[in-house]
Design a protein around this motif. Structure first.
Motif, short mmCIF file in Angstrom:
data_model
loop_
_atom_site.label_atom_id
_atom_site.label_comp_id
_atom_site.label_asym_id
_atom_site.label_seq_id
_atom_site.Cartn_x
_atom_site.Cartn_y
_atom_site.Cartn_z
N ASP A 197 43.86 27.66 45.30
CA ASP A 197 42.85 28.33 45.34
C ASP A 197 42.05 28.69 43.93
O ASP A 197 42.85 28.82 42.92
CB ASP A 197 43.42 30.12 45.82
CG ASP A 197 42.11 31.06 45.95
OD1 ASP A 197 42.09 31.32 47.14
OD2 ASP A 197 41.74 31.67 44.96
N SER A 198 40.87 28.49 44.06
CA SER A 198 40.14 28.20 42.83
C SER A 198 40.13 29.39 41.78
O SER A 198 39.90 29.22 40.72
CB SER A 198 38.70 27.75 42.95
OG SER A 198 38.53 26.78 43.87
N LEU A 199 40.16 30.38 42.40
CA LEU A 199 39.91 31.57 41.75
C LEU A 199 41.03 32.73 41.66
O LEU A 199 41.44 33.50 40.33
CB LEU A 199 38.92 32.56 42.52
CG LEU A 199 38.30 33.93 42.09
CD1 LEU A 199 37.63 33.50 40.81
CD2 LEU A 199 37.38 34.53 43.04
N ALA A 200 42.04 32.57 42.38
CA ALA A 200 43.29 33.50 42.51
C ALA A 200 44.07 33.55 41.13
O ALA A 200 44.50 34.74 40.47
CB ALA A 200 44.13 33.16 43.64
N LEU A 201 44.13 32.49 40.40
CA LEU A 201 44.88 32.55 39.14
C LEU A 201 43.94 32.44 37.74
O LEU A 201 44.42 32.07 36.76
CB LEU A 201 45.98 31.56 39.16
CG LEU A 201 47.21 31.84 38.60
CD1 LEU A 201 48.14 32.99 39.25
CD2 LEU A 201 48.11 30.70 38.41
N GLU A 202 42.61 32.95 38.04
CA GLU A 202 41.94 32.68 36.85
C GLU A 202 42.11 33.38 35.87
O GLU A 202 41.87 33.12 34.55
CB GLU A 202 40.42 33.20 37.58
CG GLU A 202 39.28 33.26 36.41
CD GLU A 202 38.84 31.90 35.92
OE1 GLU A 202 39.34 30.81 36.44
OE2 GLU A 202 38.28 31.93 34.83
N LYS A 203 42.89 34.51 36.03
CA LYS A 203 43.32 35.46 34.82
C LYS A 203 44.31 34.63 33.84
O LYS A 203 44.19 35.02 32.60
CB LYS A 203 44.18 36.88 35.20
CG LYS A 203 43.08 37.96 35.54
CD LYS A 203 43.77 39.34 35.17
CE LYS A 203 42.83 40.16 35.03
NZ LYS A 203 42.82 41.26 35.80
N ILE A 204 44.92 33.68 34.56
CA ILE A 204 45.96 32.88 33.52
C ILE A 204 45.18 31.56 33.22
O ILE A 204 45.21 31.12 32.06
CB ILE A 204 47.18 32.68 34.27
CG1 ILE A 204 48.16 33.95 34.45
CG2 ILE A 204 47.79 31.50 33.84
CD1 ILE A 204 49.33 33.73 35.11
N THR A 205 44.68 31.00 33.96
CA THR A 205 43.70 29.79 33.64
C THR A 205 42.42 29.72 32.96
O THR A 205 42.39 28.96 32.22
CB THR A 205 43.48 28.63 34.88
OG1 THR A 205 42.60 29.61 35.76
CG2 THR A 205 44.81 28.58 35.95
N ASN A 206 41.65 30.80 33.04
CA ASN A 206 40.52 30.83 32.50
C ASN A 206 39.37 29.59 32.63
O ASN A 206 38.66 29.08 31.92
CB ASN A 206 40.43 30.81 30.95
CG ASN A 206 40.10 32.50 30.38
OD1 ASN A 206 40.17 33.01 31.56
ND2 ASN A 206 40.01 32.80 29.52
N PHE A 207 40.00 28.96 33.86
CA PHE A 207 39.25 27.72 34.05
C PHE A 207 37.79 27.82 34.53
O PHE A 207 37.00 27.02 34.14
CB PHE A 207 40.14 26.87 35.67
CG PHE A 207 39.25 25.81 35.99
CD1 PHE A 207 39.40 24.58 35.27
CD2 PHE A 207 38.46 25.74 37.10
CE1 PHE A 207 38.72 23.31 35.87
CE2 PHE A 207 37.88 24.31 37.41
CZ PHE A 207 38.15 23.66 36.98
#
Ligand code: SF4
Length: 317
Positions: free
Chosen positions: A140-150
């Protein structure tokens, strides 16, 4: 979110992005490995058991940054690629094809984000046509954004891509990143949607339909392009009126004029994934298999959609 173990490939342990990602994770210990496949790919792993307590693996993607999208897969552009900066997903949809595709449920994050961007840059520089890039095929492109900052990294870079469209596919409602930057014309934030009772029954750990619609409304107010993805639309024993009501529930709340595209597709999974899926989730396998037989006439649902949105914006995948 807490993790017991973080696996890191030796070769990237000193990368700035590795260190930045680590600083955002709550973990107990680090184990270094030579190649992420040593942890991710051994065959005798059980996806369901690992899903209960997944680890993070930080790795470097070495090649095949972009893959050709399946031939008929489009949201209106003739050239289409997909890519994934991550493998696996924090959610646990019962119909998810990743459980058929991967041996492991650990989250792999490829930390060399710039290499993905450079692959896109090189692809668009060789094309006169607009190219569409789908992010979030294997995650999921957004769900782990807090960790990845992708996305924090990628969206700003993508502003310079004049003949490229980026689809960010998600079920997540953690939309903070889109509040922090100016809306960009070449980004489509695409929400996967299913009727309420299907979300409850099949899309474990995901935000509810109402929460997703709320996020869409908020993003539209900010000026972002939105895509609606009924793909896969999971059909159970509900009659066609329920699907019509589901579409109505959504289109009553959002600004239809500002919808970039709508895709409609049935549940599908390559044969070899399906065999693995059937052993991991026998109940869901029988249900989805049986009920989706009824989906042969996808045209019924497309006709219903056309009552709400211009047919030019609807794509069947
Ligand atoms: S959100 Fe998508 S990738 Fe994540 S578990 Fe559900 S189907 Fe799989």
């Amino acid at each position: 979110m807490k993790f017991n173990v973080i696996y890191i490939e030796e070769k990237i342990k000193d990368y700035p992005n590795t260190k930045e990602i680590l600083a955002r994770i709550n973990y107990k210990k680090i184990i270094y490995c030579e190649n992420y496949n040593q942890v991710f790919n051994p065959k005798n792993q059980n996806f369901r058991i690992q899903k209960a307590e997944p680890s993070i693996i930080l790795a470097k993607k070495e090649q095949n940054f972009l893959l050709n999208a399946p031939e008929k897969f489009t949201i209106g552009y003739s050239k289409n690629f997909y890519f994934s900066h991550m493998l696996n997903c924090v959610y646990d949809c019962k119909y998810c094809f990743l459980q058929g595709m991967f041996n492991s449920a650990h989250y792999v994050i490829f930390v060399n984000y710039l290499d993905f961007f450079n692959a896109i840059k090189s692809q668009v520089s060789r094309s006169k046509k607009t190219i569409c890039f789908f992010s979030g095929y294997d995650c999921d492109s957004l769900a782990l954004e807090k960790i990845t900052n992708f996305l924090s990294f990628f969206l700003i870079k993508f502003q310079k891509i004049k003949n490229g469209i980026l689809e960010v596919r998600t079920k997540s409602t953690k939309i903070d990143i889109f509040k922090q930057i100016k809306p960009m014309n070449n980004i489509v934030i695409a929400f996967s949607l299913n009727p309420k009772h299907i979300v409850k029954k099949f899309e474990d750990k995901t935000p509810s339909l109402t929460q997703r619609i709320k996020a869409i409304v908020e993003l539209q107010k900010l000026g972002w392009n939105i895509g609606l993805r009924f793909d896969p639309l999971i059909i159970d024993n509900s009659n066609n009126f329920i699907i019509y009501d589901f579409f109505k529930f959504i289109f009553d709340k959002i600004e239809t004029r500002r919808i970039h595209s709508v895709t409609l597709g049935k549940f599908r999974m390559p044969k070899q994934f399906f065999e693995k899926f059937s052993s991991l989730r026998p109940n869901e396998y029988f249900f989805i298999n049986k009920e989706n037989e009824k989906f042969k006439n996808i045209g019924i649902y497309e006709n219903q959609l056309r009552k709400f949105i211009d047919k030019k914006k609807i794509f069947r995948n």
